[in-house]
Design a protein around this motif. Structure first.
Motif, PDB file in Angstrom:
ATOM      1  N   ARG A   1      36.963  -2.501  21.861  1.00 20.81           N
ATOM      2  CA  ARG A   1      36.782  -1.875  20.541  1.00 20.81           C
ATOM      3  C   ARG A   1      35.313  -1.754  20.155  1.00 20.81           C
ATOM      4  NH1 ARG A   1      36.782  -6.427  16.789  1.00 20.81           N
ATOM      5  NH2 ARG A   1      37.226  -8.261  18.031  1.00 20.81           N
ATOM      6  N   LEU A   2      34.463  -1.537  21.148  1.00 19.42           N
ATOM      7  CA  LEU A   2      33.053  -1.289  20.885  1.00 19.42           C
ATOM      8  C   LEU A   2      32.888   0.157  20.444  1.00 19.42           C
ATOM      9  CD1 LEU A   2      31.104  -3.098  23.747  1.00 19.42           C
ATOM     10  CD2 LEU A   2      30.988  -3.579  21.319  1.00 19.42           C
ATOM     11  N   ASP A   3      32.524   0.358  19.216  1.00 15.53           N
ATOM     12  CA  ASP A   3      32.309   1.698  18.685  1.00 15.53           C
ATOM     13  C   ASP A   3      30.849   2.097  18.884  1.00 15.53           C
ATOM     14  OD1 ASP A   3      34.934   1.795  17.735  1.00 15.53           O
ATOM     15  OD2 ASP A   3      34.364   0.790  15.871  1.00 15.53           O
ATOM     16  N   LYS A   4      30.621   3.397  18.828  1.00 12.46           N
ATOM     17  CA  LYS A   4      29.254   3.893  18.930  1.00 12.46           C
ATOM     18  C   LYS A   4      28.461   3.404  17.723  1.00 12.46           C
ATOM     19  CE  LYS A   4      26.585   8.065  19.581  1.00 12.46           C
ATOM     20  NZ  LYS A   4      26.607   9.517  19.715  1.00 12.46           N
ATOM     21  N   GLY A   5      27.322   2.834  17.975  1.00 12.91           N
ATOM     22  CA  GLY A   5      26.463   2.370  16.895  1.00 12.91           C
ATOM     23  C   GLY A   5      26.649   0.914  16.521  1.00 12.91           C
ATOM     24  N   CYS A   6      27.613   0.227  17.114  1.00 19.56           N
ATOM     25  CA  CYS A   6      27.817  -1.174  16.740  1.00 19.56           C
ATOM     26  C   CYS A   6      26.835  -2.092  17.460  1.00 19.56           C
ATOM     27  CB  CYS A   6      29.248  -1.611  16.976  1.00 19.56           C
ATOM     28  SG  CYS A   6      29.721  -1.675  18.699  1.00 19.56           S
ATOM     29  N   LEU A   7      26.222  -1.612  18.533  1.00 18.28           N
ATOM     30  CA  LEU A   7      25.224  -2.387  19.263  1.00 18.28           C
ATOM     31  C   LEU A   7      23.961  -1.541  19.339  1.00 18.28           C
ATOM     32  CD1 LEU A   7      24.510  -4.888  20.933  1.00 18.28           C
ATOM     33  CD2 LEU A   7      25.446  -3.735  22.916  1.00 18.28           C
ATOM     34  N   THR A   8      22.915  -1.950  18.640  1.00 15.05           N
ATOM     35  CA  THR A   8      21.671  -1.190  18.628  1.00 15.05           C
ATOM     36  C   THR A   8      20.531  -2.078  19.106  1.00 15.05           C
ATOM     37  OG1 THR A   8      21.255  -1.780  16.318  1.00 15.05           O
ATOM     38  CG2 THR A   8      22.379   0.290  16.716  1.00 15.05           C
ATOM     39  N   SER A   9      19.515  -1.451  19.625  1.00 10.19           N
ATOM     40  CA  SER A   9      18.321  -2.201  20.030  1.00 10.19           C
ATOM     41  C   SER A   9      17.088  -1.493  19.494  1.00 10.19           C
ATOM     42  CB  SER A   9      18.253  -2.332  21.544  1.00 10.19           C
ATOM     43  OG  SER A   9      18.062  -1.089  22.143  1.00 10.19           O
ATOM     44  N   ARG A  10      16.124  -2.286  19.115  1.00 12.21           N
ATOM     45  CA  ARG A  10      14.856  -1.779  18.603  1.00 12.21           C
ATOM     46  C   ARG A  10      13.731  -2.583  19.242  1.00 12.21           C
ATOM     47  NH1 ARG A  10      17.874   1.590  17.183  1.00 12.21           N
ATOM     48  NH2 ARG A  10      18.408   2.222  15.106  1.00 12.21           N
ATOM     49  N   PRO A  11      12.639  -1.932  19.594  1.00 11.54           N
ATOM     50  CA  PRO A  11      11.507  -2.683  20.128  1.00 11.54           C
ATOM     51  C   PRO A  11      10.893  -3.573  19.049  1.00 11.54           C
ATOM     52  CG  PRO A  11      11.186  -0.306  20.384  1.00 11.54           C
ATOM     53  CD  PRO A  11      12.422  -0.505  19.595  1.00 11.54           C
ATOM     54  N   VAL A  12      10.430  -4.737  19.448  1.00 11.68           N
ATOM     55  CA  VAL A  12       9.828  -5.672  18.510  1.00 11.68           C
ATOM     56  C   VAL A  12       8.599  -5.055  17.854  1.00 11.68           C
ATOM     57  CG1 VAL A  12       8.684  -7.924  18.326  1.00 11.68           C
ATOM     58  CG2 VAL A  12      10.717  -7.690  19.718  1.00 11.68           C
ATOM     59  N   CYS A  13       7.863  -4.217  18.585  1.00  7.11           N
ATOM     60  CA  CYS A  13       6.637  -3.626  18.037  1.00  7.11           C
ATOM     61  C   CYS A  13       6.911  -2.754  16.817  1.00  7.11           C
ATOM     62  CB  CYS A  13       5.888  -2.842  19.112  1.00  7.11           C
ATOM     63  SG  CYS A  13       6.784  -1.415  19.734  1.00  7.11           S
ATOM     64  N   TRP A  14       8.138  -2.262  16.657  1.00  7.90           N
ATOM     65  CA  TRP A  14       8.450  -1.461  15.479  1.00  7.90           C
ATOM     66  C   TRP A  14       8.308  -2.269  14.202  1.00  7.90           C
ATOM     67  CZ3 TRP A  14      13.084   2.388  16.071  1.00  7.90           C
ATOM     68  CH2 TRP A  14      12.762   3.338  17.035  1.00  7.90           C
ATOM     69  N   GLY A  15       8.564  -3.561  14.250  1.00  3.68           N
ATOM     70  CA  GLY A  15       8.395  -4.404  13.075  1.00  3.68           C
ATOM     71  C   GLY A  15       6.964  -4.397  12.585  1.00  3.68           C
ATOM     72  N   TYR A  16       6.025  -4.495  13.518  1.00  2.00           N
ATOM     73  CA  TYR A  16       4.604  -4.448  13.169  1.00  2.00           C
ATOM     74  C   TYR A  16       4.234  -3.086  12.603  1.00  2.00           C
ATOM     75  CZ  TYR A  16       4.484  -8.590  16.134  1.00  2.00           C
ATOM     76  OH  TYR A  16       4.733  -9.809  16.698  1.00  2.00           O
TER      77      TYR A  16
ATOM     78  N   TRP B   1       6.206  -0.814  11.059  1.00  2.00           N
ATOM     79  CA  TRP B   1       6.751  -0.595   9.722  1.00  2.00           C
ATOM     80  C   TRP B   1       6.032  -1.441   8.677  1.00  2.00           C
ATOM     81  CZ3 TRP B   1       8.945   3.662   8.790  1.00  2.00           C
ATOM     82  CH2 TRP B   1       9.732   4.299   9.748  1.00  2.00           C
ATOM     83  N   THR B   2       5.631  -2.653   9.048  1.00  2.00           N
ATOM     84  CA  THR B   2       4.873  -3.492   8.122  1.00  2.00           C
ATOM     85  C   THR B   2       3.526  -2.862   7.815  1.00  2.00           C
ATOM     86  OG1 THR B   2       5.972  -5.464   8.979  1.00  2.00           O
ATOM     87  CG2 THR B   2       3.918  -5.798   7.774  1.00  2.00           C
ATOM     88  N   ALA B   3       2.840  -2.367   8.845  1.00  2.00           N
ATOM     89  CA  ALA B   3       1.545  -1.715   8.643  1.00  2.00           C
ATOM     90  C   ALA B   3       1.689  -0.456   7.784  1.00  2.00           C
ATOM     91  CB  ALA B   3       0.912  -1.369   9.986  1.00  2.00           C
ATOM     92  N   LEU B   4       2.730   0.323   8.037  1.00  2.00           N
ATOM     93  CA  LEU B   4       2.961   1.524   7.217  1.00  2.00           C
ATOM     94  C   LEU B   4       3.238   1.172   5.763  1.00  2.00           C
ATOM     95  CD1 LEU B   4       5.112   3.750   9.601  1.00  2.00           C
ATOM     96  CD2 LEU B   4       2.824   4.239   8.740  1.00  2.00           C
TER      97      LEU B   4
END
Length: 81
Positions: free
Chosen positions: A41-56, A58-61
């Motif tokens: 029952r894994l639906d599309k979008g239930c498991l996502t991954s983001r690079p850690v560098c995106w946190g930096y 978005w914080t800078a922005l």
């Protein structure tokens, strides 16, 4: 009280990815436990991954936008006086 129960009740899992993610046993175990708990029952979008560098990024922005908004507000006040 167990990681399996918590992951089984979770609707989504966001993985904050870095190059060493799968080298850490705990991260691999958590990902495998989530997939096992949601097998069939894994639906599309239930498991996502983001690079850690995106946190930096978005914080800078956010900080840059806040500074720009404050500067704009102060300049607008200066011109009205």
């Amino acid at each position: 009280e167990s990681i399996g129960a918590i992951l089984g009740l979770s609707q989504t899992l966001m993985v904050l990815w870095d190059p060493g993610y799968l080298k850490r046993l705990w991260c691999t175990f958590e990902l495998a436990a989530y997939v096992k708990a949601h097998s069939g029952r894994l639906d599309k979008g239930c498991l996502t991954s983001r690079p850690v560098c995106w946190g930096y990024m978005w914080t800078a922005l956010y900080i840059g936008n806040s500074i720009a908004a404050c500067a704009y507000y102060m300049l607008a006040l200066d011109m009205d006086i």
